[in-house]
Design an enzyme around this catalytic site. Structure first.
Site, PDB file in Angstrom:
ATOM      1  N   LYS A  29       0.844  -1.202   0.000  1.00  0.00           N
ATOM      2  CA  LYS A  29       0.000   0.000   0.000  1.00  0.00           C
ATOM      3  C   LYS A  29       0.882   1.255   0.000  1.00  0.00           C
ATOM      4  CE  LYS A  29      -3.514  -2.380   2.800  1.00  0.00           C
ATOM      5  NZ  LYS A  29      -4.382  -2.211   3.995  1.00  0.00           N
ATOM      6  N   TYR A  69     -12.126  -2.697  -2.468  1.00  0.00           N
ATOM      7  CA  TYR A  69     -12.613  -2.867  -1.092  1.00  0.00           C
ATOM      8  C   TYR A  69     -14.139  -2.939  -1.013  1.00  0.00           C
ATOM      9  CZ  TYR A  69      -8.030  -2.329   1.192  1.00  0.00           C
ATOM     10  OH  TYR A  69      -6.745  -2.521   1.641  1.00  0.00           O
ATOM     11  N   PHE A  77     -15.004   3.269   7.996  1.00  0.00           N
ATOM     12  CA  PHE A  77     -13.690   3.703   7.510  1.00  0.00           C
ATOM     13  C   PHE A  77     -13.519   3.532   6.000  1.00  0.00           C
ATOM     14  CE2 PHE A  77     -13.388  -0.668   9.127  1.00  0.00           C
ATOM     15  CZ  PHE A  77     -12.909  -1.347   8.022  1.00  0.00           C
ATOM     16  N   ARG A 105      -1.283 -14.843   3.839  1.00  0.00           N
ATOM     17  CA  ARG A 105      -1.943 -14.148   4.955  1.00  0.00           C
ATOM     18  C   ARG A 105      -1.157 -14.323   6.256  1.00  0.00           C
ATOM     19  NH1 ARG A 105      -6.358 -10.687   4.303  1.00  0.00           N
ATOM     20  NH2 ARG A 105      -7.244 -11.494   6.241  1.00  0.00           N
ATOM     21  N   THR A 111      -4.794  -8.086  10.745  1.00  0.00           N
ATOM     22  CA  THR A 111      -5.154  -6.769  10.194  1.00  0.00           C
ATOM     23  C   THR A 111      -4.612  -5.628  11.048  1.00  0.00           C
ATOM     24  OG1 THR A 111      -7.172  -7.743   9.271  1.00  0.00           O
ATOM     25  CG2 THR A 111      -7.111  -5.339   9.448  1.00  0.00           C
ATOM     26  N   ARG A 122       3.335  -7.281   9.091  1.00  0.00           N
ATOM     27  CA  ARG A 122       2.726  -6.201   9.885  1.00  0.00           C
ATOM     28  C   ARG A 122       3.271  -6.187  11.311  1.00  0.00           C
ATOM     29  NH1 ARG A 122      -3.350  -7.369   7.631  1.00  0.00           N
ATOM     30  NH2 ARG A 122      -3.316  -6.006   5.795  1.00  0.00           N
ATOM     31  N   ASN A 132      -0.984  -0.305   7.741  1.00  0.00           N
ATOM     32  CA  ASN A 132      -0.559  -1.720   7.887  1.00  0.00           C
ATOM     33  C   ASN A 132       0.143  -2.275   6.639  1.00  0.00           C
ATOM     34  OD1 ASN A 132      -2.758  -2.227   6.267  1.00  0.00           O
ATOM     35  ND2 ASN A 132      -3.921  -3.369   7.803  1.00  0.00           N
ATOM     36  N   HIS A 135      -1.575  -5.493   1.531  1.00  0.00           N
ATOM     37  CA  HIS A 135      -2.848  -6.200   1.337  1.00  0.00           C
ATOM     38  C   HIS A 135      -2.564  -7.588   0.771  1.00  0.00           C
ATOM     39  CE1 HIS A 135      -6.889  -7.217   0.035  1.00  0.00           C
ATOM     40  NE2 HIS A 135      -6.318  -7.673  -1.060  1.00  0.00           N
ATOM     41  N   GLU A 146      -9.577 -10.266  -7.322  1.00  0.00           N
ATOM     42  CA  GLU A 146      -8.609  -9.175  -7.177  1.00  0.00           C
ATOM     43  C   GLU A 146      -7.558  -9.210  -8.291  1.00  0.00           C
ATOM     44  OE1 GLU A 146      -9.209  -8.632  -2.362  1.00  0.00           O
ATOM     45  OE2 GLU A 146      -7.342  -9.528  -3.075  1.00  0.00           O
TER      46      GLU A 146
HETATM   47  P1  ADP Z   1      -7.086  -7.242   5.802  1.00  0.00           P
HETATM   48  O1  ADP Z   1      -6.365  -6.133   5.069  1.00  0.00           O
HETATM   49  O2  ADP Z   1      -6.229  -7.801   6.908  1.00  0.00           O
HETATM   50  O3  ADP Z   1      -7.659  -8.289   4.885  1.00  0.00           O
HETATM   51  P2  ADP Z   1      -9.790  -6.144   6.135  1.00  0.00           P
HETATM   52  O4  ADP Z   1     -10.168  -6.710   4.813  1.00  0.00           O
HETATM   53  O5  ADP Z   1     -10.697  -6.390   7.299  1.00  0.00           O
HETATM   54  O6  ADP Z   1      -8.316  -6.575   6.578  1.00  0.00           O
HETATM   55  O7  ADP Z   1      -9.649  -4.563   6.004  1.00  0.00           O
HETATM   56  C1  ADP Z   1      -9.043  -4.004   4.880  1.00  0.00           C
HETATM   57  C2  ADP Z   1      -8.214  -2.834   5.294  1.00  0.00           C
HETATM   58  O8  ADP Z   1      -9.055  -1.830   5.861  1.00  0.00           O
HETATM   59  C3  ADP Z   1      -7.190  -3.118   6.409  1.00  0.00           C
HETATM   60  O9  ADP Z   1      -5.996  -3.679   5.929  1.00  0.00           O
HETATM   61  C4  ADP Z   1      -6.978  -1.726   6.979  1.00  0.00           C
HETATM   62  O10 ADP Z   1      -6.090  -0.984   6.148  1.00  0.00           O
HETATM   63  C5  ADP Z   1      -8.367  -1.128   6.875  1.00  0.00           C
HETATM   64  N1  ADP Z   1      -9.106  -1.295   8.128  1.00  0.00           N
HETATM   65  C6  ADP Z   1      -9.669  -2.423   8.615  1.00  0.00           C
HETATM   66  N2  ADP Z   1     -10.263  -2.223   9.787  1.00  0.00           N
HETATM   67  C7  ADP Z   1     -10.100  -0.902  10.055  1.00  0.00           C
HETATM   68  C8  ADP Z   1     -10.499  -0.040  11.118  1.00  0.00           C
HETATM   69  N3  ADP Z   1     -11.181  -0.511  12.154  1.00  0.00           N
HETATM   70  N4  ADP Z   1     -10.128   1.253  11.044  1.00  0.00           N
HETATM   71  C9  ADP Z   1      -9.440   1.734  10.009  1.00  0.00           C
HETATM   72  N5  ADP Z   1      -9.038   0.989   8.974  1.00  0.00           N
HETATM   73  C10 ADP Z   1      -9.357  -0.317   8.978  1.00  0.00           C
END
Ligand code: ADP
Length: 169
Positions: A29, A69, A77, A105, A111, A122, A132, A135, A146
């Protein structure tokens, strides 16, 4: 050569190996790119034994980020997240290997970097959920969607690495 049992065995091994091959979508990212973590992140996938089959640097549009997303569109968010993903260069990649979706993963970690184990990307390289750095697709269907969203089929390269016989035995 197929008359020899060893050759038949090797062929079966290769077929079994091919059947378990998977591809996943991995993106560094904008925060990971700005922080100079590209080579660090790539090296973790590469040293593990996974194979890079597509890579490009792109600044995704907001619409592209929203598509990426879309599962999170009801979350508070979502808008900020899409603004963030489209705020600068992203390194988009496809990695291939046995179990690469699930193990990718694991390499990435939870996350929330505060909950990621040390040793994960991470866990080692990030502090906050909004930064973080990476992705990774969370399952086979998401991986397909994707990869299709970020790459044209001709941008993926199919090749055999000489290391594969050592990696997969
Ligand atoms: P991952 O990236 O681990 O698959 P998710 O698909 O749940 O996680 O979320 C996508 C992205 O959205 C996360 O990597 C993070 O950048 C952001 N995100 C997730 N939860 C939050 C939150 N509570 N507040 C802010 N950003 C969030």
């Amino acid at each position: 050569a197929l008359a020899f049992p060893a050759a038949v065995y090797m062929l079966q091994e290769q077929e079994a190996h091919a059947a378990q091959m998977e591809q996943t979508f991995i993106a560094i990212k904008p925060d990971g790119v700005q922080r100079g973590l590209i080579s660090e992140i790539i090296s973790r996938f590469e040293r593990k034994g996974f194979k890079l089959v597509a890579i490009k640097v792109v600044v995704p549009s907001k619409e592209h980020a929203q598509k990426h997303y879309h599962d999170l569109k009801e979350r508070p968010f979502f808008n900020g997240l899409c603004d963030f993903l489209s705020s600068g260069p992203v390194v988009a990649m496809v990695w291939e290997g046995e179990g690469v979706i699930k193990y990718g993963r694991k390499l990435i970690g939870a996350t929330d970097p505060q909950k990621s184990e040390p040793g994960t990307i991470r866990g080692d390289l990030a502090v906050a959920i909004g930064g973080n750095v990476i992705h990774g697709s969370d399952g086979p269907e998401t991986a397909k969607d994707e990869i299709n969203l970020w790459f044209k089929p001709e941008e993926l390269v199919s090749y055999t690495s000489n290391a594969e016989k050592w990696i997969y035995g």
